[in-house]
Design an enzyme around this catalytic site. Structure first.
Site, PDB file in Angstrom:
ATOM      1  N   LYS A 298       0.846  -1.196   0.000  1.00  8.97           N
ATOM      2  CA  LYS A 298       0.000   0.000   0.000  1.00  8.97           C
ATOM      3  C   LYS A 298       0.881   1.246   0.000  1.00  8.97           C
ATOM      4  O   LYS A 298       2.051   1.231   0.408  1.00  8.97           O
ATOM      5  CB  LYS A 298      -0.949   0.022   1.200  1.00  8.97           C
ATOM      6  CG  LYS A 298      -0.275   0.174   2.578  1.00  8.97           C
ATOM      7  CD  LYS A 298       0.022   1.617   2.971  1.00  8.97           C
ATOM      8  CE  LYS A 298       0.771   1.707   4.306  1.00  8.97           C
ATOM      9  NZ  LYS A 298       1.310   3.050   4.588  1.00  8.97           N
TER      10      LYS A 298
ATOM     11  N   ASP B 225      -2.747  -1.833  10.522  1.00  7.46           N
ATOM     12  CA  ASP B 225      -2.811  -1.849   9.060  1.00  7.46           C
ATOM     13  C   ASP B 225      -3.370  -3.147   8.486  1.00  7.46           C
ATOM     14  O   ASP B 225      -3.719  -3.207   7.301  1.00  7.46           O
ATOM     15  CB  ASP B 225      -1.419  -1.617   8.453  1.00  7.46           C
ATOM     16  CG  ASP B 225      -0.995  -0.155   8.449  1.00  7.46           C
ATOM     17  OD1 ASP B 225      -1.862   0.715   8.640  1.00  7.46           O
ATOM     18  OD2 ASP B 225       0.200   0.109   8.257  1.00  7.46           O
TER      19      ASP B 225
END
Length: 291
Positions: A11, A137
């Site tokens: 990401k 996350d």
């Protein structure tokens, strides 16, 4: 099935703001998270003896209980009282300690794999709820796509997919301590520049790359770049070679740049290679669940 191959996607943060510090020491954030087509490859195999083990192509990575892959496998195996174990083979490509959620996405991939291998029947939402036990996350890495992350990063809202464009990802030959970055941020919290996350979401919804790049921002740049000026040098190099916008991802030191076309992006990649400033360099695309 006795074995499954999965991809763990990295990401970037198109926007990252820290809005406050909680009493427990965690930071309140508002972030725009975006998955990219840069990934680690994992093979997860059943083993009869009930053990959980792993190996990887990078010798310096821990392969014990400190690794999120091991933690993720044990989380589900213990919860569902599974008698068999797993062997995890991790082929690492995502830069390590780079602000790209490499460890978190590997853990998320193992959750997915164990769920499929043992037919646990858990939904994506179920896996996200368990993922937060591993790290803030991990739920996003299970979900993927373009999303607003709030709270400590675990409160997720899918948003309109980001406009498709080439993305150049560059990591210099340094690693950054997230803990040190946030401690430095705390010391100068009142003087940092906060990005406009709401405007950024409007730009993304409008599919306006120029506007996205003009409004994207990362509050952590204010503290990481003074520690590691090469980050600013890489950003400047990308901009000079045609990037519409360039920014540090997460707590750094990885820098990404958005481009309008592949030809310009390839030329920028060549220029960065010649500069000698980067250790890992990838030209890829954005991943969206709705593409």
């Amino acid at each position: 099935m006795d074995s499954i191959d999965v991809k763990a996607l990295a990401k970037i943060n198109i926007g990252l703001d820290v809005t406050g510090i909680r009493e427990d020491g965690y930071h309140e954030v508002r972030m725009i998270m975006q998955t990219v087509n840069l990934f680690d490859k994992l093979t997860v195999k059943k083993v009869k003896d009930g053990t959980v083990s792993m190996k990887t192509n990078l010798r310096f990575l821990p392969v014990n209980d400190d690794n999120l892959c091991i933690k993720a496998a044990k989380l589900l195996i213990e919860e569902f009282d599974i008698k068999e174990g797993v062997e995890i083979d991790l082929e690492k490509h995502i830069p390590v300690a780079a602000g790209m959620a490499g460890g978190s996405t590997d853990g998320a991939a193992v959750l997915f794999a164990v769920n499929r291998l043992f037919n646990l029947g858990l939904s994506r939402k179920d896996l996200m709820e368990r993922g937060v036990k591993l790290g803030a996350d991990v739920p996003y890495c299970v979900m993927r796509g373009t999303a607003l992350a709030e709270g400590i990063g675990e409160v997720l809202t899918p948003i309109s997919p980001m406009v498709k464009c080439p993305v150049l990802i560059a990591k210099p030959g340094i690693s950054v301590s997230t803990k040190m970055v946030y401690e430095a941020l705390d010391a100068k919290f009142d003087s940092v520049v906060h990005p406009d996350i709401d405007q950024l979401m409007k730009d993304i919804e409008a599919k306006d790359l120029q506007a996205v790049c003009s409004h994207m921002g990362n509050v952590l740049e204010d503290v990481t770049i003074p520690m590691h000026p090469v980050i600013a040098d890489i950003k400047q190099n990308m901009l000079e070679h045609g990037a519409v916008g360039a920014m540090m991802s997460g707590s750094g030191p990885t820098v990404f740049g958005f481009f309008e076309d592949n030809k310009t992006a390839r030329a920028a990649k060549d220029a960065l290679t010649k500069s000698g400033m980067v250790k890992q360099l990838y030209l890829t695309t954005l991943f969206n669940t709705k593409n």
